[in-house]
Motif scaffolding. Structure first.
Motif, PDB file in Angstrom:
ATOM      1  N   LEU A  41       0.826  -1.207   0.000  1.00 21.91           N
ATOM      2  CA  LEU A  41       0.000   0.000   0.000  1.00 21.91           C
ATOM      3  C   LEU A  41       0.863   1.262   0.000  1.00 21.91           C
ATOM      4  O   LEU A  41       0.543   2.242  -0.662  1.00 21.91           O
ATOM      5  N   THR A  42       1.973   1.230   0.736  1.00 23.93           N
ATOM      6  CA  THR A  42       2.888   2.375   0.755  1.00 23.93           C
ATOM      7  C   THR A  42       3.484   2.609  -0.625  1.00 23.93           C
ATOM      8  O   THR A  42       3.565   3.755  -1.095  1.00 23.93           O
ATOM      9  N   GLU A  43       3.894   1.522  -1.283  1.00 19.04           N
ATOM     10  CA  GLU A  43       4.465   1.648  -2.630  1.00 19.04           C
ATOM     11  C   GLU A  43       3.415   2.099  -3.631  1.00 19.04           C
ATOM     12  O   GLU A  43       3.695   2.876  -4.536  1.00 19.04           O
ATOM     13  N   ALA A  44       2.187   1.607  -3.467  1.00 16.61           N
ATOM     14  CA  ALA A  44       1.130   1.936  -4.424  1.00 16.61           C
ATOM     15  C   ALA A  44       0.778   3.406  -4.353  1.00 16.61           C
ATOM     16  O   ALA A  44       0.510   4.049  -5.378  1.00 16.61           O
ATOM     17  N   GLY A  45       0.779   3.974  -3.137  1.00 19.13           N
ATOM     18  CA  GLY A  45       0.426   5.379  -2.987  1.00 19.13           C
ATOM     19  C   GLY A  45      -0.958   5.648  -3.541  1.00 19.13           C
ATOM     20  O   GLY A  45      -1.929   4.978  -3.187  1.00 19.13           O
ATOM     21  N   CYS A  46      -1.036   6.583  -4.454  1.00 20.26           N
ATOM     22  CA  CYS A  46      -2.333   6.929  -5.042  1.00 20.26           C
ATOM     23  C   CYS A  46      -2.642   6.097  -6.277  1.00 20.26           C
ATOM     24  O   CYS A  46      -3.688   6.276  -6.899  1.00 20.26           O
ATOM     25  N   ARG A  47      -1.724   5.189  -6.639  1.00 18.29           N
ATOM     26  CA  ARG A  47      -1.979   4.348  -7.806  1.00 18.29           C
ATOM     27  C   ARG A  47      -3.058   3.325  -7.488  1.00 18.29           C
ATOM     28  O   ARG A  47      -3.246   2.913  -6.350  1.00 18.29           O
ATOM     29  N   ALA A  48      -3.722   2.846  -8.521  1.00 13.78           N
ATOM     30  CA  ALA A  48      -4.864   1.940  -8.318  1.00 13.78           C
ATOM     31  C   ALA A  48      -4.439   0.510  -8.042  1.00 13.78           C
ATOM     32  O   ALA A  48      -5.216  -0.271  -7.505  1.00 13.78           O
ATOM     33  N   ASN A  49      -3.199   0.147  -8.406  1.00 16.40           N
ATOM     34  CA  ASN A  49      -2.797  -1.256  -8.319  1.00 16.40           C
ATOM     35  C   ASN A  49      -2.468  -1.669  -6.888  1.00 16.40           C
ATOM     36  O   ASN A  49      -1.363  -1.449  -6.397  1.00 16.40           O
ATOM     37  N   ARG A  50      -3.442  -2.265  -6.224  1.00 15.30           N
ATOM     38  CA  ARG A  50      -3.249  -2.788  -4.875  1.00 15.30           C
ATOM     39  C   ARG A  50      -3.674  -4.254  -4.827  1.00 15.30           C
ATOM     40  O   ARG A  50      -4.103  -4.751  -3.789  1.00 15.30           O
ATOM     41  N   HIS A  51      -3.519  -4.917  -5.962  1.00 16.77           N
ATOM     42  CA  HIS A  51      -3.962  -6.302  -6.111  1.00 16.77           C
ATOM     43  C   HIS A  51      -2.785  -7.234  -5.841  1.00 16.77           C
ATOM     44  O   HIS A  51      -1.752  -7.158  -6.505  1.00 16.77           O
ATOM     45  N   VAL A  52      -2.915  -8.123  -4.862  1.00 16.95           N
ATOM     46  CA  VAL A  52      -1.865  -9.070  -4.514  1.00 16.95           C
ATOM     47  C   VAL A  52      -2.405 -10.489  -4.651  1.00 16.95           C
ATOM     48  O   VAL A  52      -3.512 -10.797  -4.190  1.00 16.95           O
ATOM     49  N   LEU A  53      -1.623 -11.349  -5.290  1.00 16.73           N
ATOM     50  CA  LEU A  53      -1.987 -12.752  -5.439  1.00 16.73           C
ATOM     51  C   LEU A  53      -1.399 -13.551  -4.279  1.00 16.73           C
ATOM     52  O   LEU A  53      -0.361 -13.190  -3.722  1.00 16.73           O
ATOM     53  N   VAL A  54      -2.068 -14.643  -3.925  1.00 21.17           N
ATOM     54  CA  VAL A  54      -1.566 -15.534  -2.880  1.00 21.17           C
ATOM     55  C   VAL A  54      -1.527 -16.946  -3.433  1.00 21.17           C
ATOM     56  O   VAL A  54      -2.540 -17.454  -3.934  1.00 21.17           O
ATOM     57  N   GLY A  55      -0.347 -17.569  -3.379  1.00 18.48           N
ATOM     58  CA  GLY A  55      -0.187 -18.934  -3.872  1.00 18.48           C
ATOM     59  C   GLY A  55       0.445 -19.821  -2.817  1.00 18.48           C
ATOM     60  O   GLY A  55       0.847 -19.358  -1.751  1.00 18.48           O
ATOM     61  N   HIS A  56       0.575 -21.104  -3.141  1.00 22.10           N
ATOM     62  CA  HIS A  56       1.167 -22.032  -2.187  1.00 22.10           C
ATOM     63  C   HIS A  56       1.656 -23.289  -2.892  1.00 22.10           C
ATOM     64  O   HIS A  56       1.289 -23.569  -4.042  1.00 22.10           O
ATOM     65  N   ASP A  57       2.490 -24.050  -2.177  1.00 22.63           N
ATOM     66  CA  ASP A  57       2.997 -25.320  -2.696  1.00 22.63           C
ATOM     67  C   ASP A  57       2.245 -26.479  -2.054  1.00 22.63           C
ATOM     68  O   ASP A  57       1.095 -26.312  -1.619  1.00 22.63           O
ATOM     69  N   THR A  58       2.874 -27.646  -1.970  1.00 18.85           N
ATOM     70  CA  THR A  58       2.191 -28.859  -1.495  1.00 18.85           C
ATOM     71  C   THR A  58       2.567 -29.239  -0.065  1.00 18.85           C
ATOM     72  O   THR A  58       2.224 -30.320   0.395  1.00 18.85           O
ATOM     73  N   ARG A  59       3.259 -28.392   0.646  1.00 18.18           N
ATOM     74  CA  ARG A  59       3.719 -28.734   1.990  1.00 18.18           C
ATOM     75  C   ARG A  59       2.568 -28.791   3.001  1.00 18.18           C
ATOM     76  O   ARG A  59       1.463 -28.304   2.746  1.00 18.18           O
ATOM     77  N   PHE A  60       2.866 -29.347   4.153  1.00 21.69           N
ATOM     78  CA  PHE A  60       1.901 -29.439   5.244  1.00 21.69           C
ATOM     79  C   PHE A  60       1.404 -28.044   5.616  1.00 21.69           C
ATOM     80  O   PHE A  60       2.194 -27.124   5.848  1.00 21.69           O
ATOM     81  N   LEU A  61       0.071 -27.884   5.635  1.00 22.16           N
ATOM     82  CA  LEU A  61      -0.603 -26.637   6.004  1.00 22.16           C
ATOM     83  C   LEU A  61      -0.396 -25.486   5.022  1.00 22.16           C
ATOM     84  O   LEU A  61      -0.792 -24.355   5.318  1.00 22.16           O
ATOM     85  N   SER A  62       0.185 -25.739   3.844  1.00 27.49           N
ATOM     86  CA  SER A  62       0.420 -24.638   2.909  1.00 27.49           C
ATOM     87  C   SER A  62      -0.873 -23.948   2.494  1.00 27.49           C
ATOM     88  O   SER A  62      -0.938 -22.712   2.437  1.00 27.49           O
ATOM     89  N   ARG A  63      -1.895 -24.724   2.180  1.00 30.80           N
ATOM     90  CA  ARG A  63      -3.164 -24.126   1.779  1.00 30.80           C
ATOM     91  C   ARG A  63      -3.761 -23.310   2.919  1.00 30.80           C
ATOM     92  O   ARG A  63      -4.256 -22.194   2.716  1.00 30.80           O
ATOM     93  N   GLU A  64      -3.703 -23.854   4.129  1.00 31.61           N
ATOM     94  CA  GLU A  64      -4.260 -23.155   5.270  1.00 31.61           C
ATOM     95  C   GLU A  64      -3.481 -21.877   5.580  1.00 31.61           C
ATOM     96  O   GLU A  64      -4.076 -20.839   5.897  1.00 31.61           O
ATOM     97  N   PHE A  65      -2.153 -21.938   5.482  1.00 34.83           N
ATOM     98  CA  PHE A  65      -1.354 -20.724   5.666  1.00 34.83           C
ATOM     99  C   PHE A  65      -1.695 -19.686   4.600  1.00 34.83           C
ATOM    100  O   PHE A  65      -1.742 -18.480   4.875  1.00 34.83           O
ATOM    101  N   ALA A  66      -1.904 -20.144   3.364  1.00 37.26           N
ATOM    102  CA  ALA A  66      -2.255 -19.214   2.286  1.00 37.26           C
ATOM    103  C   ALA A  66      -3.594 -18.536   2.566  1.00 37.26           C
ATOM    104  O   ALA A  66      -3.750 -17.326   2.331  1.00 37.26           O
ATOM    105  N   CYS A  67      -4.561 -19.293   3.074  1.00 38.49           N
ATOM    106  CA  CYS A  67      -5.856 -18.699   3.436  1.00 38.49           C
ATOM    107  C   CYS A  67      -5.683 -17.649   4.529  1.00 38.49           C
ATOM    108  O   CYS A  67      -6.276 -16.563   4.473  1.00 38.49           O
ATOM    109  N   ALA A  68      -4.844 -17.958   5.523  1.00 38.31           N
ATOM    110  CA  ALA A  68      -4.598 -17.003   6.603  1.00 38.31           C
ATOM    111  C   ALA A  68      -3.929 -15.740   6.080  1.00 38.31           C
ATOM    112  O   ALA A  68      -4.270 -14.620   6.488  1.00 38.31           O
ATOM    113  N   ALA A  69      -2.964 -15.899   5.176  1.00 34.79           N
ATOM    114  CA  ALA A  69      -2.291 -14.739   4.593  1.00 34.79           C
ATOM    115  C   ALA A  69      -3.262 -13.895   3.785  1.00 34.79           C
ATOM    116  O   ALA A  69      -3.242 -12.649   3.854  1.00 34.79           O
ATOM    117  N   ALA A  70      -4.109 -14.555   3.001  1.00 38.94           N
ATOM    118  CA  ALA A  70      -5.087 -13.824   2.188  1.00 38.94           C
ATOM    119  C   ALA A  70      -6.030 -13.018   3.074  1.00 38.94           C
ATOM    120  O   ALA A  70      -6.328 -11.848   2.797  1.00 38.94           O
TER     121      ALA A  70
END
Length: 363
Positions: A41-70
């Motif tokens: 958000l600091t880098e975006a400033g007044c720009r419209a691009n504040r879209h962040v993707l969240v991905g994950h691998d196959t490790r234990f709890l990766s999907r759940e950690f990704a949900c928490a991060a999102a």
């Protein structure tokens, strides 16, 4: 910066990594995600691009950690899209560029042993986050750690939901997304990335060549993807360790000779005529080690020199070669023979990416 009494959260050559349930906890993942969101958000400033993707691998709890991060980033006011399934880290880098996002948080510990997890961040160009950004994230973590909400999470308590989210919400485990589903989007990282690879590489020609290919996916995020596309193109493909196994079957998902015995045996034992080759990938499929038809592991130095020769001689491409200091002199010798300049960087994808942007990079 100490959370739950664990070690300091710092970003190394490509992200933050630690042992699951000791260093990488839901509280710490949320903390890192919130810090990243604030820096975006600091880098975006007044720009419209504040879209962040969240991905994950196959490790234990990766999907759940990704949900928490999102969830954590959405609460900070960032527009978030969560991957529909695990995918290789390069696929998320490509998704950032394709979707014109501000970056991507990827839950992965790359080639580390199974008990590890972590967070990588890819910037708006798809490359590893530059040092100024990761330093800003570390500083933001320090500030957030002093806030009451972060201390409550560190002590095992959930911080109160905003009033708008409390209404109608039911109790849920830590890894559930508490935001309205409409607040977090979804995207496919796999299909478009594979389609792009087919634009860059003539898979049909590979399929018609009669070559036989063995992949050792090491239970990682690339399982089932390249194999399916090559089979569709007509190649004979065998895939090893290509199923979900959060413990990695006791295998360390790092493609070095000591961990590649199964792949070497597979390539050596392949009977009949026709060329054969093997490839081992690490846990998030951003690192690869080839095996020739005799079962010899091709070193990174040899692989990069061969790729350089192919790009310069066969494809007649020109530009600067960017390599890290730990890559040996074979690449230098090949570059000299081809008449192309070489730039050397410190170890780490983020250093290489930065140098590639400064120079007209060939590879």
């Amino acid at each position: 910066l100490l959370v739950c009494g664990m070690s300091e959260i710092r970003f190394g050559t490509d992200g933050w990594r630690g042992v699951i349930a000791e260093d990488v906890t839901f509280a710490n993942v949320r903390l890192v995600a919130r810090a990243i969101a604030r820096c975006v958000l600091t880098e975006a400033g007044c720009r419209a691009n504040r879209h962040v993707l969240v991905g994950h691998d196959t490790r234990f709890l990766s999907r759940e950690f990704a949900c928490a991060a999102a969830e954590a980033m959405t609460e900070e006011g960032v527009q978030v899209s969560l991957t529909s399934a695990f995918a290789p880290t390069p696929a998320f880098s490509y998704a950032v560029v394709r979707l014109q996002a501000a970056g991507a948080v990827v839950i992965t510990a790359s080639h580390n042993p199974p008990q590890y997890s972590g967070v990588k961040f890819k910037s708006s160009l798809g490359e590893s986050a530059p040092i100024p950004f990761t330093r800003a994230v570390e500083e933001e973590i320090r500030r957030l750690s002093a806030e009451p909400s972060s201390r409550a999470q560190a002590e095992g308590r959930r911080a109160p939901l905003p009033a708008a989210q409390q209404a109608g919400s039911a109790a849920s485990p830590d890894f559930a997304i508490r935001n309205p589903q409409s607040a977090i989007g979804s995207f496919d990282a796999r299909g478009p990335w594979l389609d792009r690879l087919e634009e860059l590489v003539d898979l049909g020609r590979i399929g018609r060549s009669g070559i036989r290919v063995a992949f050792d996916m090491m239970y990682g995020a690339g399982q089932g993807l390249l194999s399916e596309r090559l089979r569709r193109a007509g190649a004979t493909v065998v895939e090893l360790h290509g199923e979900l196994n959060p413990g990695f079957g006791g295998l360390n998902p790092e493609p070095i000779p000591v961990h590649m015995g199964a792949l070497i045996d597979c390539v050596r034992s392949w009977e009949g005529t026709g060329s054969r080759v093997g490839f081992a990938f690490d846990g998030d499929s951003d690192r690869v080690a080839p095996v020739d038809e005799e079962g010899n592991v091709i070193t990174p130095h040899q692989t990069l020199a061969l790729l350089l020769r192919h790009l310069a001689r066969n494809r007649r491409e020109r530009g600067t070669v960017v390599k890290s200091v730990n890559i040996g002199h074979m690449v230098d010798a090949e570059a000299e023979a081809l008449g192309v300049p070489v730039v050397v960087t410190p170890v780490g994808f983020k250093h290489i990416a930065e140098a590639m942007q400064r120079h007209d990079a060939l590879a």
